[in-house]
Scaffold this active site. Structure first.
Site, PDB file in Angstrom:
ATOM      1  N   ARG A  75      -3.058  -3.710  -6.276  1.00 46.91           N
ATOM      2  CA  ARG A  75      -0.867  -4.744  -6.074  1.00 46.91           C
ATOM      3  C   ARG A  75      -0.592  -3.475  -6.214  1.00 46.91           C
ATOM      4  O   ARG A  75       0.563  -3.503  -6.122  1.00 46.91           O
ATOM      5  CB  ARG A  75      -0.756  -5.190  -6.782  1.00 46.91           C
ATOM      6  CG  ARG A  75      -1.542  -7.140  -7.752  1.00 46.91           C
ATOM      7  CD  ARG A  75      -1.475  -7.924  -6.742  1.00 46.91           C
ATOM      8  NE  ARG A  75      -2.381  -8.748  -6.805  1.00 46.91           N
ATOM      9  CZ  ARG A  75      -3.592  -9.118  -6.562  1.00 46.91           C
ATOM     10  NH1 ARG A  75      -4.682  -7.823  -5.488  1.00 46.91           N
ATOM     11  NH2 ARG A  75      -4.635  -9.754  -6.345  1.00 46.91           N
TER      12      ARG A  75
ATOM     13  N   GLU B 195       4.168  -8.046 -11.303  1.00 51.48           N
ATOM     14  CA  GLU B 195       4.090  -7.505  -9.815  1.00 51.48           C
ATOM     15  C   GLU B 195       4.871  -8.361  -9.233  1.00 51.48           C
ATOM     16  O   GLU B 195       5.141  -7.211  -7.904  1.00 51.48           O
ATOM     17  CB  GLU B 195       2.571  -8.914  -9.455  1.00 51.48           C
ATOM     18  CG  GLU B 195       2.218  -8.570  -8.671  1.00 51.48           C
ATOM     19  CD  GLU B 195       0.816  -9.875  -8.747  1.00 51.48           C
ATOM     20  OE1 GLU B 195       0.911 -10.752  -7.504  1.00 51.48           O
ATOM     21  OE2 GLU B 195       0.177 -10.418  -9.597  1.00 51.48           O
TER      22      GLU B 195
ATOM     23  N   SER C 181       2.846 -15.209  -9.262  1.00 48.10           N
ATOM     24  CA  SER C 181       2.452 -14.590 -10.649  1.00 48.10           C
ATOM     25  C   SER C 181       3.345 -13.570 -11.375  1.00 48.10           C
ATOM     26  O   SER C 181       3.049 -12.459 -10.093  1.00 48.10           O
ATOM     27  CB  SER C 181       0.635 -13.308 -10.659  1.00 48.10           C
ATOM     28  OG  SER C 181      -0.035 -14.024 -10.792  1.00 48.10           O
TER      29      SER C 181
END
Length: 352
Positions: free
Chosen positions: A166, A332, A236
């Site tokens: 990520r 995130e 998320s």
């Protein structure tokens, strides 16, 4: 200042998937690189801050934005056939899921594991999106960016993009005053299905097709993830933590069923959703912000949650997981304040 598709003090509530009701001084949708350059120059001239977004599906607006929010709608797809592969050149304003569907319909297989991920192509590169055993870095050939300082384009080959979980160089060195405008995606003609462990319960056939994988993943995501059109969320909220092998062994000695995935560098990825679920929060809710029951890694806006509600809930979760499991969850999503992006360390004690 801007004549076309420009609104003054309009709410961003319907333009971010968390459905946070904040406003921007101006909102602009750009369809060409020249328009993006023109708006950037005008903002410079009048000393007005601006931020470039795609679908606003991985962010949390914290306050009203004092400048211009530019939504990237620069589109275009060109496919080049090579001897053993397909090279797909895609402008950053295209929707990711639309690209997945297009390639499938053309008989180009390899993106199906990334089906139904929200957002635009540019964000896919910046975030290095991933799901079910495949990440953007696995199919990336290059990323082309535009300098908003001198308005020159730079093509960065995959090996220099610094992709990791990520993360990418577009979140650091090429974050401020740069815009992703195009990506190159390389897909091998020698297609082999990627059957990630979490798909084993859904895929029984040996001769599975790309279409079947696509349909299965779409159904899984629809069943366990909230539709942002109905329930505000940004997917998320936290990353799956990556810990040392020693730490993972300590956890597994205490919790034998904790999902884990060894990484190439010797570290181990742990399921953040499992950590939150096994803390056993009991219907915790702050204002209209709560944990999504089908997937505990997602925080939702039930109706009229404020950004402060979301942050407060996230900090409680972060603190509880840190106290019980000695793991510091890292957000995130990106946080956007009045003047632009704000580092998550301002809100969370991010221990390594």
């Amino acid at each position: 200042m801007y004549k076309k598709k420009c609104f003054y003090n309009q709410s961003l509530k319907n333009l971010n998937t968390f459905a946070i009701d904040v406003k921007a001084k101006q909102i602009v949708f750009v369809k060409t690189i020249n328009n993006l350059i023109k708006i950037s120059k005008k903002c410079k001239l009048y000393n007005i801050p601006y931020i470039i977004l795609g679908e606003a599906s991985n962010i949390l607006f914290l306050k009203n934005y004092i400048g211009v929010v530019i939504f990237n709608r620069i589109k275009g797809i060109q496919i080049t056939e090579q001897k053993n592969s397909w090279l797909i050149h895609v402008f950053s304003g295209e929707k990711w899921h639309n690209l997945v569907k297009l390639t499938l319909n053309l008989g180009i297989f390899g993106l199906e594991n990334l089906a139904l991920i929200p957002g635009r192509i540019g964000s896919a590169a910046i975030q290095n999106i991933g799901a079910y055993g495949l990440e953007f870095k696995d199919i990336c050939e290059y990323v082309e960016i535009l300098s908003l300082k001198n308005y020159k384009t730079i093509k960065i080959q995959k090996k220099f993009c610094q992709f990791s979980y990520r993360n990418s160089i577009f979140k650091s060195k090429y974050n401020h005053k740069y815009a992703v405008i195009k990506v190159g995606i390389k897909i091998s003609k020698n297609w082999k299905p990627i059957i990630f462990s979490s798909l084993n319960n859904y895929i029984k056939k040996k001769n599975i097709t790309a279409y079947q994988i696509f349909n299965i993943i779409c159904q899984i995501r629809k069943n366990k993830l909230p539709d942002p059109k109905k329930t505000g969320n940004a997917g998320s909220f936290f990353k799956n933590p990556i810990v040392t092998k020693k730490k993972s062994q300590q956890l597994l000695s205490l919790y034998k069923n904790i999902p884990n995935c060894p990484q190439k560098n010797g570290l181990v990825k742990i399921s953040a959703g499992w950590l939150i679920e096994n803390y056993q929060f009991h219907n915790i809710q702050i204002g209209d912000a709560s944990i999504y029951q089908k997937q505990k890694l997602i925080l939702i806006n039930k109706k009229n949650a404020t950004s402060q509600d979301i942050i407060t809930l996230a900090r409680i979760i972060h603190s509880c997981i840190l106290k019980k499991f000695h793991i510091s969850l890292e957000p995130e999503i990106d946080f956007i304040g009045s003047f632009g992006k704000i580092y998550s360390s301002k809100f969370f004690n991010l221990k390594t």
